[in-house]
Design a protein around this motif. Structure first.
Motif: not given
Length: 118
Positions: A80-85, A71-76, A61-66, A1-3
């Motif tokens: 339905q995809t997770g990102f470690d950072s 915890e630094e993960w994100f979820w779309d 608003h489709k992206i959340l973060r823990s 995931m990018s800025n």
């Protein structure tokens, strides 16, 4: 995931230290999630009220973060995809360390495990 990922505003500050809707209704949560677009804090899908998902459904608003310490993960939600950072978001990155999970202190029922969504 990018800025530059659509749906992420790194400058949006968290709406508070707990789930906005649970706080308003004197409810409780298991874990907290933060909208990466507007900073809304909602409770996770294991929580009784699932306010983070409700926020996505109401706003798109489709992206959340823990919003949990460590915890630094994100979820779309859309893919339905997770990102470690992902991009660094405005501070704070998590709820206060002394705030328990589940929380908040004093409102979690004794039988909270039985009330979780699985």
């Amino acid at each position: 995931m990018s800025n530059t990922t659509a749906g992420v505003d790194p400058a949006a500050a968290p709406s508070g230290t707990g789930c906005a809707e649970c706080e308003a209704s004197q409810g409780w949560w298991f874990h907290l999630r933060r909208c990466a677009q507007c900073g809304h804090i909602g409770c996770c899908d294991s929580s009784p009220s699932q306010h983070a998902t409700a926020h996505f459904q109401a706003t798109g608003h489709k992206i959340l973060r823990s919003f949990e310490p460590g915890e630094e993960w994100f979820w779309d939600f859309e893919t339905q995809t997770g990102f470690d950072s992902g991009p660094e978001l405005a501070a704070p990155a998590h709820h206060p360390i002394d705030q328990p999970a589940p929380g908040p202190a004093g409102r979690v029922p004794a039988d909270w495990v039985e009330k979780l969504h699985r």
